[in-house]
Design a protein around this motif. Structure first.
Motif, PDB file in Angstrom:
ATOM      1  N   TYR A 168      -5.420  -1.904  -6.673  1.00 49.74           N
ATOM      2  CA  TYR A 168      -6.566  -1.269  -6.019  1.00 49.74           C
ATOM      3  C   TYR A 168      -6.154  -0.134  -5.095  1.00 49.74           C
ATOM      4  O   TYR A 168      -6.974   0.662  -4.680  1.00 49.74           O
ATOM      5  CB  TYR A 168      -7.400  -2.316  -5.267  1.00 49.74           C
ATOM      6  N   SER A 169      -4.871  -0.064  -4.754  1.00 49.95           N
ATOM      7  CA  SER A 169      -4.391   1.059  -3.953  1.00 49.95           C
ATOM      8  C   SER A 169      -4.055   2.259  -4.829  1.00 49.95           C
ATOM      9  O   SER A 169      -3.693   3.304  -4.324  1.00 49.95           O
ATOM     10  CB  SER A 169      -3.151   0.637  -3.161  1.00 49.95           C
ATOM     11  N   LEU A 170      -4.186   2.087  -6.140  1.00 55.94           N
ATOM     12  CA  LEU A 170      -3.892   3.182  -7.076  1.00 55.94           C
ATOM     13  C   LEU A 170      -5.167   3.894  -7.517  1.00 55.94           C
ATOM     14  O   LEU A 170      -5.253   4.414  -8.625  1.00 55.94           O
ATOM     15  CB  LEU A 170      -3.156   2.641  -8.314  1.00 55.94           C
ATOM     16  N   LYS A 185       0.837  -1.211   0.000  1.00 57.32           N
ATOM     17  CA  LYS A 185       0.000   0.000   0.000  1.00 57.32           C
ATOM     18  C   LYS A 185       0.869   1.257   0.000  1.00 57.32           C
ATOM     19  O   LYS A 185       0.542   2.259  -0.640  1.00 57.32           O
ATOM     20  CB  LYS A 185      -0.928  -0.019   1.214  1.00 57.32           C
ATOM     21  N   ARG A 186       1.986   1.192   0.735  1.00 58.73           N
ATOM     22  CA  ARG A 186       2.876   2.362   0.761  1.00 58.73           C
ATOM     23  C   ARG A 186       3.544   2.567  -0.603  1.00 58.73           C
ATOM     24  O   ARG A 186       3.695   3.699  -1.066  1.00 58.73           O
ATOM     25  CB  ARG A 186       3.923   2.163   1.851  1.00 58.73           C
ATOM     26  N   MET A 187       3.945   1.452  -1.246  1.00 58.13           N
ATOM     27  CA  MET A 187       4.517   1.561  -2.595  1.00 58.13           C
ATOM     28  C   MET A 187       3.501   2.175  -3.554  1.00 58.13           C
ATOM     29  O   MET A 187       3.842   3.044  -4.366  1.00 58.13           O
ATOM     30  CB  MET A 187       4.907   0.168  -3.105  1.00 58.13           C
ATOM     31  N   ALA A 188       2.251   1.700  -3.458  1.00 58.98           N
ATOM     32  CA  ALA A 188       1.208   2.208  -4.355  1.00 58.98           C
ATOM     33  C   ALA A 188       0.965   3.692  -4.123  1.00 58.98           C
ATOM     34  O   ALA A 188       0.792   4.466  -5.071  1.00 58.98           O
ATOM     35  CB  ALA A 188      -0.074   1.413  -4.133  1.00 58.98           C
ATOM     36  N   LYS A 189       0.969   4.117  -2.858  1.00 60.06           N
ATOM     37  CA  LYS A 189       0.769   5.539  -2.564  1.00 60.06           C
ATOM     38  C   LYS A 189       1.921   6.372  -3.137  1.00 60.06           C
ATOM     39  O   LYS A 189       1.711   7.462  -3.680  1.00 60.06           O
ATOM     40  CB  LYS A 189       0.655   5.756  -1.059  1.00 60.06           C
ATOM     41  N   ARG A 190       3.149   5.824  -3.016  1.00 58.92           N
ATOM     42  CA  ARG A 190       4.302   6.543  -3.557  1.00 58.92           C
ATOM     43  C   ARG A 190       4.175   6.709  -5.070  1.00 58.92           C
ATOM     44  O   ARG A 190       4.428   7.787  -5.610  1.00 58.92           O
ATOM     45  CB  ARG A 190       5.573   5.757  -3.198  1.00 58.92           C
ATOM     46  N   LEU A 191       3.746   5.632  -5.732  1.00 63.28           N
ATOM     47  CA  LEU A 191       3.560   5.721  -7.180  1.00 63.28           C
ATOM     48  C   LEU A 191       2.436   6.682  -7.531  1.00 63.28           C
ATOM     49  O   LEU A 191       2.535   7.449  -8.493  1.00 63.28           O
ATOM     50  CB  LEU A 191       3.231   4.335  -7.742  1.00 63.28           C
ATOM     51  N   ALA A 192       1.337   6.625  -6.750  1.00 63.40           N
ATOM     52  CA  ALA A 192       0.195   7.512  -7.023  1.00 63.40           C
ATOM     53  C   ALA A 192       0.617   8.971  -6.887  1.00 63.40           C
ATOM     54  O   ALA A 192       0.253   9.817  -7.723  1.00 63.40           O
ATOM     55  CB  ALA A 192      -0.947   7.190  -6.056  1.00 63.40           C
ATOM     56  N   ASP A 193       1.383   9.281  -5.854  1.00 64.05           N
ATOM     57  CA  ASP A 193       1.851  10.662  -5.664  1.00 64.05           C
ATOM     58  C   ASP A 193       2.738  11.087  -6.833  1.00 64.05           C
ATOM     59  O   ASP A 193       2.621  12.205  -7.335  1.00 64.05           O
ATOM     60  CB  ASP A 193       2.638  10.781  -4.352  1.00 64.05           C
TER      61      ASP A 193
END
Length: 458
Positions: free
Chosen positions: A311-313, A236-244
């Motif tokens: 789904y975290s993206l 989830k943290r990786m996905a948030k980093r990519l989303a940002d």
């Protein structure tokens, strides 16, 4: 004091409080104004300079108290009875060799005299010489404790105790020194433990997360439940980093860049004065993704993390449709919505699990019922090992999927050297893939999905 302030900022960074060099300079300037005498004023000056959110303020408070608080040195007080008779005894008896050695040792005198302030200062100085603040691992605590005690002069104390025990008149001194030596060792262990909490607790967690990011998702014996919870948090943290990162790229693209050529051309009508600024704008749309996951036993863990990742993206994906198969294929959008990603795989396995993997049948199900979901803006991500139990692979259907979509990305948990061995038809599918890569760790998953967002999904 500058060194202490630098060490405190290092402890803050280890506690996940982000401190930039500019903020560190601000903190030093603030402390130069407030001074160190008033503890609360000193703490507030550092806090307003270094902590930038409620979470960071909370971590700052804990770190400040741990770093600057010193517990009283727990050392047995000197024996008053013997102390009063010390002069008399010295006159009556000749001074034993061990007593002479104790009198010549500064540390022995501090221990026998119960001088807590001097012992505390000696330990701080010895810790600096021993480099205790450089501790990184839990396994270093014993070695650091011994190094700290050696710097304080413990070896000399142990020699005095051994020498005193060999003399009949020196046994009392040996017992007394040994009692204080044990207290000193306990104090040193507590000191090193506090330094470990300050500097190494965060790095140990980072090392653990780094190791899990490289852990094989189809490892023999499965994934430990404790590791699984931590890996889901990492995903989830990786996905948030990519989303940002992706959102920032879209924002810059939507804002546009100065179009120098057009601006200069229009300025010619005004004698070269650029009254009208032209911007070059490159529109980046949110990507549309279709995820097709093989949930057979050898691939299920990787499929769970891929679905968690995608789904975290939510913030950067316009539409995400997910499908799962082992023998037959089903849509799992509703299952994901009702059970969450963590519980979805179990529900999917209960629905279609324990069937013989059949890629041809799965592609047939997809093309019969869901092919209209693909268009030239859709990126298809397939996760599977390409092993179809010698069933017909239906390459014609794979070609249809390739022709209708923007890109087809195939992630295979097996190494490339295994592709096309046995019942694997991976190389036959590969020619209809834009990209086919080995993907068996979270780090590889993050890198590949980042590449998908950057290259294909816009």
């Amino acid at each position: 004091m500058q060194h202490t302030l630098e060490e405190f900022i290092r402890a803050l960074r280890a506690a996940d409080v982000r401190v930039s060099p500019a903020e560190a300079i601000d903190a030093a300037r603030a402390v130069a104004v407030t001074g160190y005498a008033d503890r609360e004023l000193f703490k507030d000056a550092l806090c307003v300079s270094l902590a930038k959110s409620p979470d960071e303020v909370e971590r700052f408070d804990v770190t400040f108290e741990t770093f600057f608080t010193r517990n009283a040195f727990d050392m047995p007080p000197p024996d008053e009875g013997e102390k009063s008779n010390e002069g008399e005894s010295a006159e009556q008896d000749q001074t034993p060799q061990s007593d002479a050695a104790a009198e010549g040792s500064q540390l022995a005198q501090m221990l026998l005299g119960g001088d807590q302030a001097a012992l505390q200062q000696s330990m701080e100085e010895a810790a600096q010489r021993a480099g205790v603040a450089e501790i990184r691992l839990t396994t270093q605590r014993s070695r650091m404790t011994r190094r700290l005690l050696d710097e304080m002069g413990l070896a000399e104390i142990e020699q005095i105790i051994a020498s005193a025990r060999r003399q009949a008149e020196g046994r009392a001194l040996a017992e007394k020194l040994d009692q204080r030596r044990k207290a000193l060792v306990a104090q040193a262990q507590a000191y090193v433990e506090r330094q470990h909490n300050l500097y190494a607790a965060g790095s140990a967690k980072s090392l653990r997360e780094e190791m899990l990011a490289r852990k094989a998702l189809n490892a023999d014996g499965g994934i430990d439940p404790v590791d699984l919870a931590m890996m889901q948090a990492i995903v989830k943290r990786m996905a948030k980093r990519l989303a940002d990162r992706y959102s920032r790229r879209r924002h810059i693209a939507n804002k546009g860049h100065l179009d120098v050529r057009k601006t200069l051309r229009k300025s010619m009508a005004h004698g070269g004065v650029p009254f009208e600024i032209e911007w070059k704008i490159k529109k980046i749309d949110k990507p549309s993704i279709v995820a097709i996951c093989d949930v057979s036993k050898s691939v299920a863990a990787a499929a769970q993390f891929l679905l968690t990742f995608l789904y975290s993206l939510n913030e950067v994906v316009d539409r995400m449709d997910a499908f799962a198969f082992s023998g037959r294929m089903i849509s799992v959008n509703d299952i994901l919505d009702e059970n969450g990603v963590e519980g979805a795989i179990l529900k999917v396995l209960q629905t279609i699990g324990f069937q013989q993997t059949d890629y041809g049948q799965a592609l047939t199900d997809f093309c019969d019922d869901h092919l209209d979901r693909l268009d030239r803006h859709t990126t298809v991500i397939i996760l599977g090992d390409g092993r179809s139990n010698f069933a017909e692979p239906r390459l014609d259907l794979m070609k249809q999927i390739h022709d209708r979509s923007r890109a087809v990305i195939w992630l295979n948990p097996e190494p490339e050297s295994y592709w096309n061995q046995g019942d694997s038809v991976m190389h036959r599918y590969e020619r209809f893939c834009t990209v086919a890569k080995h993907c068996n760790t979270l780090a590889q998953l993050e890198r590949i999905v980042d590449d998908v967002l950057r290259t294909y999904a816009h």
